[in-house]
Design a protein around this motif. Sequence first.
Motif, PDB file in Angstrom:
ATOM      1  N   SER A 130      55.702  10.554 -17.396  1.00  0.00           N
ATOM      2  CA  SER A 130      55.684  11.034 -16.008  1.00  0.00           C
ATOM      3  C   SER A 130      55.081   9.995 -15.074  1.00  0.00           C
ATOM      4  N   ASP A 186      64.515   9.300 -15.585  1.00  0.00           N
ATOM      5  CA  ASP A 186      64.289   9.312 -17.028  1.00  0.00           C
ATOM      6  C   ASP A 186      65.220   8.291 -17.663  1.00  0.00           C
ATOM      7  N   GLY A 187      64.670   7.438 -18.493  1.00  0.00           N
ATOM      8  CA  GLY A 187      65.490   6.434 -19.144  1.00  0.00           C
ATOM      9  C   GLY A 187      65.116   5.042 -18.694  1.00  0.00           C
ATOM     10  N   HIS A 218      56.897  14.081 -24.571  1.00  0.00           N
ATOM     11  CA  HIS A 218      56.468  12.680 -24.503  1.00  0.00           C
ATOM     12  C   HIS A 218      55.043  12.549 -25.029  1.00  0.00           C
ATOM     13  N   ARG A 256      70.512  12.022 -18.837  1.00  0.00           N
ATOM     14  CA  ARG A 256      70.888  10.627 -18.610  1.00  0.00           C
ATOM     15  C   ARG A 256      72.367  10.517 -18.290  1.00  0.00           C
ATOM     16  N   GLN A 298      60.957   1.408 -23.673  1.00  0.00           N
ATOM     17  CA  GLN A 298      60.572   2.340 -24.726  1.00  0.00           C
ATOM     18  C   GLN A 298      59.173   2.014 -25.231  1.00  0.00           C
ATOM     19  N   GLN A 339      59.538   5.056 -21.083  1.00  0.00           N
ATOM     20  CA  GLN A 339      60.501   5.341 -20.027  1.00  0.00           C
ATOM     21  C   GLN A 339      60.567   6.826 -19.675  1.00  0.00           C
ATOM     22  N   PHE A 340      60.053   7.686 -20.563  1.00  0.00           N
ATOM     23  CA  PHE A 340      60.035   9.124 -20.284  1.00  0.00           C
ATOM     24  C   PHE A 340      58.659   9.609 -19.839  1.00  0.00           C
ATOM     25  N   SER A 342      59.866   9.096 -31.812  1.00  0.00           N
ATOM     26  CA  SER A 342      60.041   8.503 -30.485  1.00  0.00           C
ATOM     27  C   SER A 342      60.726   7.139 -30.520  1.00  0.00           C
TER      28      SER A 342
END
Length: 476
Positions: free
Chosen positions: A231, A314-315, A113, A270, A225, A228-229, A53
């Motif tokens: 939910s 996402d991102g 994730h 993205r 990070q 960021q992904f 990750s």
Amino acid sequence: MDRQIQSTLETLRSSVIEGRAENVRFRLDQLNLLHTSLLSHVDEICKSLSIESSSSQIQAETEFFLATDAVKRIHETLDFDQSLKDEYQVTTGKDNAERRAAIGLVVIRPSEHSRLYSIINPVAAALASGNCILLELDGASSYVDKILSRILSQTLPSDVFAVSFSKLSEDVLSWADVLVDQLECHPQTSSLTLSPPKQNLVVAIVDRTGDLKLAAKLLLQARSQPHQFSSYSPDLVIVNEYLCTDFVDTCRKYMSLQASSKPQVFTTERQAFEELLSREEKGGKVKVHRSGSEDITIIEVLDKSSAVAQQKIDGSYLVLLPSTGMVDSVTALRSLTPLLATYLFADPSVCKFLAEQVPSQTTYINQIPTELLVGPSSPVSHPHSLHPRYLPSMFSNPRPQYIIPVTYLPDTSKLRAMALTKLNHVAQRPGKALGFFEQGILLGLGSAALLVVPLVSWGLFTSGKALWRLVQARLI
């Protein structure tokens, strides 16, 4: 259907029929073995999480802690002595009204994730309820998957737990009694599905009564990070229009103080969002605050109809929507599908009003817990649980046992009289407390009075003084 998976399903189904995992001592032992095995591979697991990750060592250890803590908490829900007492309760003439039983075969399809937590938590919860488990690993997270599949397969009995390294077909899923689908891509099956509302938005509201610095710090952390992904990472931040400029400046100040994270990975999703962003910017619907030294791109929505403000993000993006006030914020959100989560940054009295008016599965006030950003979202069919995200009760059904004779109905001669008995209704007391809007009205009137009363008094005084001089002049 593949012969190997067919054999695995038959083995697991036989164990379900025999009640192989229902004994509470067996469940306690398996959870203890699982916890011990995870602890003995801590270095290997944390290293794989960091690689997979692109997270720091601290972030990897945070996920490891939450995963093992979930096993620990679930283990503590089982009480051998109490379970034995409850099992024989009817033999002593007492009802066992709280009895629950395993549902059967559980199929788990984990999210990419927080892969470790997304696997370990539902596995432990399903085990604690006495179920058999089939885990689907499609190779999307190779490092973590290889380690966990080895650890779990060596720790848990093969007739209770199995792993599939390919995507399960609809025929296979039809064998499941419970499908834990964290990807929300299941076909129509007859099984019970614990599926998260993955496409529902997560919205934050920053009111002018809120702590701007706290809101900026927590929202940036939630979009950095490796969160960021998640939910539960905020998709849209509604900011009071009078604070929008200050909020952007505060966010950029915090970003300048943070060390740059690892390079971003440009996925297909993205790239598609970047293309949408470019079109919306050219059309004047959004304003993008870009800086090469910052990891998060701040997007200010200028047109509420923009597609950027109506989709999951996402991102590393922070999408802002200016609002004229609370009513405007509520109006914008009530037209949307019920939200997955809402973060409110405001005075408690304002938060009370917003939390009641905004439809959301859960609401957090002046906080975004780190635990929330780890793992999948809560199943929509159960109350929200922060940690552990999956509970044993989600994998069991109520099976009450009653032995005490029910004597609710009165004597037949009294049925009509009792049926006509009026309710013990408590009348509403005269309202004396001031509501939120009443307080606002009185505050506005008080502010106006502070300006108007002195002006009127001064006007009356000068008018009276002038009148008195005129009377004196005529008398002379």
